[in-house]
Scaffold this active site. Sequence first.
Site, PDB file in Angstrom:
ATOM      1  N   ASP A  18     -42.563 -50.149 -16.866  1.00  0.00           N
ATOM      2  CA  ASP A  18     -42.698 -50.768 -15.550  1.00  0.00           C
ATOM      3  C   ASP A  18     -43.815 -50.085 -14.751  1.00  0.00           C
ATOM      4  O   ASP A  18     -44.064 -48.889 -14.911  1.00  0.00           O
ATOM      5  CB  ASP A  18     -41.355 -50.635 -14.802  1.00  0.00           C
ATOM      6  CG  ASP A  18     -41.275 -51.566 -13.606  1.00  0.00           C
ATOM      7  OD1 ASP A  18     -42.155 -52.427 -13.461  1.00  0.00           O
ATOM      8  OD2 ASP A  18     -40.327 -51.427 -12.816  1.00  0.00           O
ATOM      9  N   ASN A  66     -39.969 -63.078 -17.283  1.00  0.00           N
ATOM     10  CA  ASN A  66     -41.394 -62.926 -16.954  1.00  0.00           C
ATOM     11  C   ASN A  66     -42.154 -64.256 -16.923  1.00  0.00           C
ATOM     12  O   ASN A  66     -43.264 -64.337 -16.405  1.00  0.00           O
ATOM     13  CB  ASN A  66     -42.093 -61.962 -17.937  1.00  0.00           C
ATOM     14  CG  ASN A  66     -41.769 -60.500 -17.694  1.00  0.00           C
ATOM     15  OD1 ASN A  66     -41.847 -59.669 -18.599  1.00  0.00           O
ATOM     16  ND2 ASN A  66     -41.393 -60.156 -16.467  1.00  0.00           N
TER      17      ASN A  66
HETATM   18  C1  FPP Z   1     -44.186 -54.169 -16.080  1.00  0.00           C
HETATM   19  O1  FPP Z   1     -45.178 -53.959 -15.127  1.00  0.00           O
HETATM   20  C2  FPP Z   1     -44.758 -54.479 -17.373  1.00  0.00           C
HETATM   21  C3  FPP Z   1     -44.688 -55.697 -17.991  1.00  0.00           C
HETATM   22  C4  FPP Z   1     -44.047 -56.877 -17.398  1.00  0.00           C
HETATM   23  C5  FPP Z   1     -45.273 -55.935 -19.304  1.00  0.00           C
HETATM   24  C6  FPP Z   1     -45.493 -54.760 -20.190  1.00  0.00           C
HETATM   25  C7  FPP Z   1     -46.575 -55.133 -21.116  1.00  0.00           C
HETATM   26  C8  FPP Z   1     -47.517 -54.310 -21.627  1.00  0.00           C
HETATM   27  C9  FPP Z   1     -47.522 -52.863 -21.420  1.00  0.00           C
HETATM   28  C10 FPP Z   1     -48.644 -54.859 -22.452  1.00  0.00           C
HETATM   29  C11 FPP Z   1     -48.279 -55.620 -23.682  1.00  0.00           C
HETATM   30  C12 FPP Z   1     -47.275 -54.962 -24.583  1.00  0.00           C
HETATM   31  C13 FPP Z   1     -47.453 -54.640 -25.884  1.00  0.00           C
HETATM   32  C14 FPP Z   1     -46.286 -54.140 -26.685  1.00  0.00           C
HETATM   33  C15 FPP Z   1     -48.746 -54.720 -26.556  1.00  0.00           C
HETATM   34  P1  FPP Z   1     -45.178 -54.862 -13.816  1.00  0.00           P
HETATM   35  O2  FPP Z   1     -46.233 -55.893 -13.990  1.00  0.00           O
HETATM   36  O3  FPP Z   1     -43.816 -55.404 -13.561  1.00  0.00           O
HETATM   37  O4  FPP Z   1     -45.589 -53.826 -12.757  1.00  0.00           O
HETATM   38  P2  FPP Z   1     -45.191 -53.818 -11.202  1.00  0.00           P
HETATM   39  O5  FPP Z   1     -43.691 -53.714 -11.128  1.00  0.00           O
HETATM   40  O6  FPP Z   1     -45.872 -52.591 -10.692  1.00  0.00           O
HETATM   41  O7  FPP Z   1     -45.724 -55.081 -10.615  1.00  0.00           O
END
Ligand code: FPP
EC number: 2.5.1.-
Length: 248
Positions: A18, A66
Amino acid sequence: MNQLSPSTVPAHVAIIMDGNGRWANARGLPRAMGHRKGVEAVREAVKTAAECGVSYLTLFAFSSENWNRPESEVSDLMGLLKTFIRRDLAVLHKQNVRIRVIGDRANLASDILPLLLEAEETTRGNSGITLVIAFNYGSRDEIARTVRKLAEEVAAGRLDPSQLTSERISASLDTADIPDPDLVIRTSGEERLSNFLLWQAAYAELMFVPEYWPDFTRDTFRTALARYAARERRFGGLQPAATLAVGS
Ligand code: FPP
């Protein structure tokens, strides 16, 4: 802090990655840059877990919720996953990593599902760390799909309701054959499970770390493993000293 004893390393670590968006915001960058940096952190986490002797690493890459994000962000995340598999599969295979994907595979885009299947198929025989990618995953959705599957078995007369034990349910989830996580880490300071491995994490140690996912480095990971080693797990039982007192 850098010496980890193999006996206290968790067999299965699951991570809610996250904070990509906030990492980018804090730098005045578009959210997509945060996700891109997040992929670098994924590579480092797989290497660190393997070097520390973790057998299973589950990463929450895309949740069933998501899809509610703006279309452009969903498309960025899909693109990153596809690029990750296309570019990194050969390297991961060479590193003896076995890939498993959990989550709902129905209705996935026609350019994603074959890639996920190829990643699983190519690495099926590997004996190193298992990287479990939770994609289009939500725990309640997984449980609902499993209940439907088992109900169909019962309706068809192939399964008696008395056989619906917790072991049977575990063995019917997407995570069949994968041991329950010992440690669930969530980055970015948020303290929630967000529909991640709700059944499987029944006895997991939970750890909430302040770093945003792109800042989750080898050192941060090793520190989390050292903190885990200091925890005492009782699985509903008593601590050893109390057991002695009861027994004596
Ligand atoms: C949360 O950050 C993260 C995600 C929803 C996606 C995680 C994906 C990756 C790290 C890249 C792809 C994965 C792989 C395995 C190649 P957020 O966007 O919710 O952050 P925020 O809460 O700060 O808005």
